[in-house]
Design a protein around this motif. Structure first.
Motif, PDB file in Angstrom:
ATOM      1  N   VAL A  31       0.913  -1.283  -0.042  1.00  0.00           N
ATOM      2  CA  VAL A  31      -0.049  -0.024  -0.135  1.00  0.00           C
ATOM      3  C   VAL A  31       0.821   1.291   0.028  1.00  0.00           C
ATOM      4  N   ALA A  32       0.361   2.475  -0.299  1.00  0.00           N
ATOM      5  CA  ALA A  32       1.229   3.639  -0.285  1.00  0.00           C
ATOM      6  C   ALA A  32       0.642   4.319   0.896  1.00  0.00           C
ATOM      7  N   LEU A  33       1.687   4.677   1.739  1.00  0.00           N
ATOM      8  CA  LEU A  33       1.386   5.602   2.951  1.00  0.00           C
ATOM      9  C   LEU A  33       2.137   6.931   2.599  1.00  0.00           C
ATOM     10  N   ASP A  34       1.532   8.064   2.267  1.00  0.00           N
ATOM     11  CA  ASP A  34       2.271   9.069   1.869  1.00  0.00           C
ATOM     12  C   ASP A  34       3.064   8.937   0.680  1.00  0.00           C
ATOM     13  N   ASP A  35       4.296   9.128   0.861  1.00  0.00           N
ATOM     14  CA  ASP A  35       5.051   9.029  -0.573  1.00  0.00           C
ATOM     15  C   ASP A  35       5.838   7.883  -0.525  1.00  0.00           C
ATOM     16  N   SER A  36       5.494   6.814   0.649  1.00  0.00           N
ATOM     17  CA  SER A  36       6.450   5.524   0.843  1.00  0.00           C
ATOM     18  C   SER A  36       5.555   4.525   0.328  1.00  0.00           C
ATOM     19  N   ARG A  37       6.150   3.575  -0.219  1.00  0.00           N
ATOM     20  CA  ARG A  37       5.448   2.192  -0.390  1.00  0.00           C
ATOM     21  C   ARG A  37       5.740   1.340   0.491  1.00  0.00           C
ATOM     22  N   CYS A  38       4.538   0.752   1.255  1.00  0.00           N
ATOM     23  CA  CYS A  38       4.816   0.026   2.454  1.00  0.00           C
ATOM     24  C   CYS A  38       4.221  -1.449   2.242  1.00  0.00           C
ATOM     25  N   THR A  39       4.448  -2.289   3.235  1.00  0.00           N
ATOM     26  CA  THR A  39       4.101  -3.656   3.196  1.00  0.00           C
ATOM     27  C   THR A  39       3.448  -4.009   4.203  1.00  0.00           C
ATOM     28  N   VAL A  40       2.208  -4.431   4.322  1.00  0.00           N
ATOM     29  CA  VAL A  40       1.382  -4.915   5.445  1.00  0.00           C
ATOM     30  C   VAL A  40       1.957  -6.087   6.023  1.00  0.00           C
ATOM     31  N   VAL A  41       2.628  -6.262   7.169  1.00  0.00           N
ATOM     32  CA  VAL A  41       3.257  -7.349   7.885  1.00  0.00           C
ATOM     33  C   VAL A  41       2.350  -8.061   8.915  1.00  0.00           C
ATOM     34  N   GLY A  42       1.299  -7.415   9.260  1.00  0.00           N
ATOM     35  CA  GLY A  42       0.600  -7.964  10.526  1.00  0.00           C
ATOM     36  C   GLY A  42      -0.581  -7.038  10.695  1.00  0.00           C
ATOM     37  N   ILE A  43      -1.546  -7.901  11.338  1.00  0.00           N
ATOM     38  CA  ILE A  43      -2.798  -7.249  11.748  1.00  0.00           C
ATOM     39  C   ILE A  43      -3.025  -7.539  13.351  1.00  0.00           C
ATOM     40  N   ALA A  44      -3.170  -6.110  13.978  1.00  0.00           N
ATOM     41  CA  ALA A  44      -3.312  -6.245  15.305  1.00  0.00           C
ATOM     42  C   ALA A  44      -4.374  -7.002  15.872  1.00  0.00           C
ATOM     43  N   PRO A  45      -4.592  -7.468  17.397  1.00  0.00           N
ATOM     44  CA  PRO A  45      -5.708  -8.140  17.737  1.00  0.00           C
ATOM     45  C   PRO A  45      -6.792  -7.113  17.808  1.00  0.00           C
ATOM     46  N   ALA A  46      -8.153  -7.452  17.951  1.00  0.00           N
ATOM     47  CA  ALA A  46      -9.257  -6.581  17.960  1.00  0.00           C
ATOM     48  C   ALA A  46      -9.243  -6.006  19.426  1.00  0.00           C
ATOM     49  N   ALA A  47      -8.641  -6.214  20.297  1.00  0.00           N
ATOM     50  CA  ALA A  47      -8.938  -5.594  21.537  1.00  0.00           C
ATOM     51  C   ALA A  47      -7.766  -4.803  21.870  1.00  0.00           C
ATOM     52  N   PHE A  48      -6.587  -4.761  20.674  1.00  0.00           N
ATOM     53  CA  PHE A  48      -5.631  -3.821  20.951  1.00  0.00           C
ATOM     54  C   PHE A  48      -5.859  -2.431  20.529  1.00  0.00           C
ATOM     55  N   ASP A  49      -6.032  -1.417  21.383  1.00  0.00           N
ATOM     56  CA  ASP A  49      -6.124  -0.001  21.007  1.00  0.00           C
ATOM     57  C   ASP A  49      -5.196   0.740  21.614  1.00  0.00           C
ATOM     58  N   PHE A  50      -3.847   0.668  21.452  1.00  0.00           N
ATOM     59  CA  PHE A  50      -2.983   1.925  21.945  1.00  0.00           C
ATOM     60  C   PHE A  50      -2.000   2.058  21.165  1.00  0.00           C
ATOM     61  N   PRO A  51      -1.570   3.400  21.223  1.00  0.00           N
ATOM     62  CA  PRO A  51      -2.319   4.562  21.638  1.00  0.00           C
ATOM     63  C   PRO A  51      -3.801   4.612  21.018  1.00  0.00           C
ATOM     64  N   ILE A  52      -4.585   5.068  21.758  1.00  0.00           N
ATOM     65  CA  ILE A  52      -6.048   5.073  21.760  1.00  0.00           C
ATOM     66  C   ILE A  52      -6.274   5.876  20.392  1.00  0.00           C
ATOM     67  N   GLY A  53      -6.951   4.935  19.292  1.00  0.00           N
ATOM     68  CA  GLY A  53      -7.316   5.590  18.143  1.00  0.00           C
ATOM     69  C   GLY A  53      -6.404   5.228  16.857  1.00  0.00           C
ATOM     70  N   ALA A  54      -5.216   4.380  17.125  1.00  0.00           N
ATOM     71  CA  ALA A  54      -4.152   4.322  16.272  1.00  0.00           C
ATOM     72  C   ALA A  54      -4.739   3.228  15.295  1.00  0.00           C
ATOM     73  N   ALA A  55      -4.714   3.620  13.891  1.00  0.00           N
ATOM     74  CA  ALA A  55      -5.091   2.900  12.712  1.00  0.00           C
ATOM     75  C   ALA A  55      -3.924   2.080  12.135  1.00  0.00           C
ATOM     76  N   PHE A  56      -2.791   2.623  12.545  1.00  0.00           N
ATOM     77  CA  PHE A  56      -1.645   1.631  11.751  1.00  0.00           C
ATOM     78  C   PHE A  56      -0.341   1.946  12.873  1.00  0.00           C
ATOM     79  N   TRP A  57       0.595   0.969  12.816  1.00  0.00           N
ATOM     80  CA  TRP A  57       1.726   1.231  13.460  1.00  0.00           C
ATOM     81  C   TRP A  57       2.969   0.807  12.485  1.00  0.00           C
ATOM     82  N   LYS A  58       4.069   1.760  12.546  1.00  0.00           N
ATOM     83  CA  LYS A  58       5.065   1.634  11.366  1.00  0.00           C
ATOM     84  C   LYS A  58       6.295   1.605  12.446  1.00  0.00           C
ATOM     85  N   PRO A  59       7.730   0.949  11.956  1.00  0.00           N
ATOM     86  CA  PRO A  59       8.738   1.309  12.486  1.00  0.00           C
ATOM     87  C   PRO A  59       9.214   2.586  12.813  1.00  0.00           C
TER      88      PRO A  59
END
Length: 880
Positions: free
Chosen positions: A244-272
């Motif tokens: 997928v494209a995130l801003d000007d970077s081409r990124c690869t989805v490597v994982g899906i977080a658990p449904a109960a995991f919401d930290f920090p609150i409202g986060a839609a993605f995490w990247k290194p």
């Protein structure tokens, strides 16, 4: 709890009575066979041996009785008999049963709903491994006890600390997601590679980050939130490994977080978090830190460790670290600490409602026990022990409480779902509200506790009737014994005192909320449309961003019904997206009180102040001439002028901003004007000092579009979106189209939620208290018909009789009012953190609550008083 386990075992045995009967028969046969065989071995004939065995055991019936006691069948039969008798008694009094069930089920249901919220937010463990060992580490300054940390300080902290098994850093990372249908602006976080490992969270699909993912210039990989995966990828497992494209970077989805995991609150993605120490400044504080306490480490020891490192950093780097420190806060406290006081206040308020409901039912039971004095006296006369009568009456209360608990559980489940949907977004973990084992246990214990609260006193009172008095008064109504009257009066006093306490708390919150919503935000929110627009930075550099926004605003300004249009990097009141920097006047010393004060930096377009309705107090507003290459200009708020230029005209003076505004963008600027103050961080906080910069000189790709309209703003939302699409196509994400009035309303969502619930509980408590007063007086009048008839026959007027009944109600009302006001004064200070502009001892609130309560009691007592004056004298005087 052993007693509860024994009760559950007994209930289980009651449901398996047939099985126990069979076991009893087998046990009886076994005993007889063994004894018979023993005697037969001595030479007795079989029949004689069997008869002798039965006689030695006291006969077959004694053996049966012994076995029945051993297996608890006698207890089960007695309980079954009590339950059947209690059920028949409740069926014989449908009015009492319905009133008591409704009252108790409302109280238990409300408590269940609120407890389900408290359980989800405050009690349920965080969805991490060993969450109590997790800590949030804040930087501290004189102005901000919860500041963020620079990457270089984080690196030194991680290398020198001795109390934690690991530290992780987080940085906000909003981005535009493309390559999946329409582009969308999403909120995310850049995190250290050990972030998920530190928290003990494993993705539902794919993997988390590895140590090589966070090296500078490395490949962009993403872990998506469960909600984003469901919404944008349809919950397909094939999303893992997709590019997928995130801003000007081409990124690869490597994982899906658990449904109960919401930290920090409202986060839609995490990247290194790919930090390059050589490109970082020690004064650039943009990292949040979390850590896990090591084995044997305590919070006090870890804090001492942090203090030592802060002193070392201040000595080694005195310029950026002078006066800075670190503080460790438990992660749970950091997440839910802000909402804990309000939720505990709600739990206390709904607990008072249950106590008042129990008081009403207790009075109903006292009245019922007075009516059943003849029945109880006869049972006592024929030999029933007092303990047996008490047990029977308590069984009725227990059955009533359990039925109310079942109904309350259904109401609580419905109320919990309603709270989860209706509740504001600012309450963390509210979406996790559900009925789990803890909530079910709470409902059961609340139901059993109500038995003690409303059943014990009536049971003991009703179990000791005066037989001579009962027979003497058999043919005419009486009010019951003096102890009955005193007890009912005390219950009413307690109900009214609790009601006053709850009403005072609700009144304080209501007045606070009314004052809050009347706060002028510093601009005019009416007929103001707003939406976020994010230009892809890889397509729009700074000059092109400025040109597109200028073109966009020109086109939107020509739409029918548009008065003016502008854009700013941040929206007022919401306190998001603006920069922060320190400010220093040139040519004059900076006042010591504001030397380290952070001011909000906001790039805006020329018509920003006119569109929002922010008054221009001095100088000029921005124009199209404030472009790149023109003299660097700034407009300051009145608070900046007052703090940094006291007693002088700041227009024309120069200021320096300690912030990197981009390549070739000067930090020193000339003040072009002064505008009114605006609430930047919320209506409850004071006006924040702000500096506005011309967008053409400081271009920024992500702006909030503001459109002042002549009519309904939302009617123009589609037309404005069409202009954005026409200029930039589908790759430009547009945020939610809404009005500024809706945003302001949402900014006070939490206080509105708390105020509405406490007002609801206070209203319910007042209603129950009024019903209680009315019920006691109505029953009292019905029992005093003979006395009232005699009074009126002797010449007492209607007003005299009415005033007699009303005085009977007003005496406990005044006592309850005094006690309730005293309790409110003692407890209202717990509301101080939830109040705005109101003192916990506000006299107007206390006076209004007092008048309202007395008026309601007067009305509730007037109805039975009028009924008393309309009594049939002939019927009331007929006695003996």
């Amino acid at each position: 709890m052993p007693w509860l386990q024994q009760l559950l075992f007994r209930i289980r045995d009651l449901t398996h009575r047939d099985k126990l009967e069979r076991e009893l028969a087998e046990e009886l046969s076994f005993h007889l066979e063994m004894e018979t065989a023993d005697r037969a071995a001595r030479g007795l004939p079989p029949e004689d041996a069997r008869r002798a065995a039965a006689l030695d055991f006291g006969g077959v019936e004694k053996i049966k009785e012994d076995c029945r006691d051993q297996y608890g069948l006698r207890w089960l039969e007695t309980v079954g008999l009590d339950l059947r008798h209690a059920a028949r008694g409740l069926r014989r009094s449908p009015g009492f049963t319905i009133a008591a069930l409704l009252t108790l089920s409302l109280g238990i249901g409300a408590n269940t709903a609120i407890f389900s919220v408290v359980n989800a937010v405050l009690l349920r463990p965080l969805p991490f491994s060993d969450p109590d060992r997790l800590t949030r580490i804040f930087g501290t300054t004189q102005q901000n006890p919860h500041a963020w940390t620079s990457p270089l300080n984080f690196a030194d902290l991680a290398a020198q600390q001795k109390s934690f098994t690991g530290l992780a850093a987080l940085s906000e990372a909003r981005g535009t997601l493309a390559g999946v249908d329409e582009a969308e602006q999403i909120e995310g976080w850049s995190v250290s590679a050990n972030f998920f490992t530190l928290l003990g969270v494993r993705p539902d699909l794919g993997r988390s980050f590895t140590s090589g993912d966070d090296r500078p210039g490395g490949e962009c990989v993403l872990v998506l939130s469960h909600a984003l995966w469901q919404r944008r990828f349809g919950g397909q497992p094939g999303a893992v490994g997709r590019a997928v494209a995130l801003d000007d970077s081409r990124c690869t989805v490597v994982g899906i977080a658990p449904a109960a995991f919401d930290f920090p609150i409202g986060a839609a993605f995490w990247k290194p978090l790919q930090l390059d120490p050589s490109a970082e400044s020690r004064g650039s504080n943009h990292l949040a830190l979390i850590a896990r306490l090591g084995p044997g480490a305590t919070r006090s020891r870890s804090q001492a460790d942090l203090d030592r490192i802060a002193r070392d950093l201040a000595r080694a780097y005195p310029d950026p670290n002078a006066g800075r420190g670190f503080v460790a806060v438990p992660l749970r406290e950091q997440i839910v600490g802000e909402v804990r006081p309000a939720l505990l206040v709600l739990a206390g308020a709904v607990g008072l409602v249950l106590l008042i409901a129990c008081g009403n039912v207790a009075n109903l039971l006292l009245a019922r026990s007075a009516a059943r004095r003849g029945e109880v006296a006869i049972r006592a006369a024929v030999g029933a022990a007092r303990a047996r009568i008490v047990r029977q009456l308590l069984t009725e209360s227990l059955l009533l409480a359990l039925l109310a608990g079942a109904a309350g559980l259904l109401l609580g489940a419905w109320g919990a779902r309603l709270l989860a949907v209706w509740g504001p977004q600012g309450i963390p973990r509210l979406h996790e509200v559900s009925l789990d084992g803890r909530v079910l246990s709470f409902t059961l214990l609340a139901s059993l506790a109500t038995v003690a609260l409303f059943g014990l006193a009536p049971a003991f009172q009703g179990a000791r009737p005066d037989l001579n008095h009962v027979l003497k008064e058999a043919n005419r109504g009486t009010q019951g014994s003096r102890s009955h009257l005193r007890l009912r009066g005390l219950v009413i006093v307690a109900e009214l005192a609790l009601t006053v306490t709850l009403m005072v708390g609700s009144g304080l919150l209501m007045k606070s909320f009314l004052l809050l919503v009347r706060v002028h935000p510093g601009f005019e929110p009416a007929r103001l449309l707003t939406m976020d627009v994010s230009l892809p930075p890889w397509r729009y550099d700074r000059p092109r961003s400025a040109e597109l926004y200028a073109d966009l605003l020109a086109r939107v300004g020509h739409l029918p019904g548009v008065i003016s249009a502008a854009a700013g990097m941040s929206q007022p009141v919401l306190g998001a997206n603006h920069w922060g920097a320190t400010l220093a006047p040139e040519g004059a010393p900076t006042p010591a009180a504001v030397a380290d004060l952070n001011v909000a930096i906001n790039p805006v377009t020329p018509d920003y102040f006119r569109t929002l309705g922010i008054p221009l107090l001095a100088g000029r507003a921005f124009t199209d001439g404030d472009a790149a290459g023109a003299p660097a200009a700034a407009i300051i708020s009145r608070k900046v002028a007052r703090l940094f230029f006291p007693g002088t005209d700041p227009v024309g003076k120069r200021i320096r901003l300690d912030i990197d505004l981009g390549p070739d963008v000067p930090q020193t600027r000339v003040i072009a004007g002064v505008v009114g103050d605006v609430h930047q961080e919320g209506l409850a906080l004071e006006d924040a000092p702000a500096v506005y910069l011309p967008h053409r000189q400081v271009p920024y790709p992500k702006m909030s579009l503001l459109v002042r309209t002549a009519g309904d703003p939302l009617a123009l939302g589609g037309a404005v979106q069409a202009v954005v699409r026409d200029l930039g196509g589908r790759e430009i994400p547009v945020g939610t189209v809404t009005t500024m009035e809706e945003l302001l309303s949402g900014s006070v969502g939490r206080p509105r939620f708390y105020t509405a619930l406490t007002a609801l509980f206070a209203g319910l408590a007042l209603f129950l208290a009024a019903v209680g007063v009315y019920g006691v007086l109505a029953w009292s009048v019905s029992q005093r018909l003979h006395e009232i008839g005699v009074r009126m026959a002797l010449g007492a007027g209607r007003w005299s009789v009415e005033s007699l009944i009303v005085r009977q109600a007003m005496a406990p009302a005044l006592l309850g009012l005094i006690l309730g006001l005293g309790a409110a004064l003692a407890l209202s200070r717990t509301l101080s953190t939830l109040l705005y502009g109101v003192a916990p001892t506000d006299p107007w609130v206390y006076a209004l609550v007092s008048c309202l309560l007395l008026a309601v009691v007067l009305l509730a007592s007037h109805l039975p008083a009028r009924q008393a004056t309309q009594v049939d004298l002939t019927r009331s005087l007929r006695c003996e």
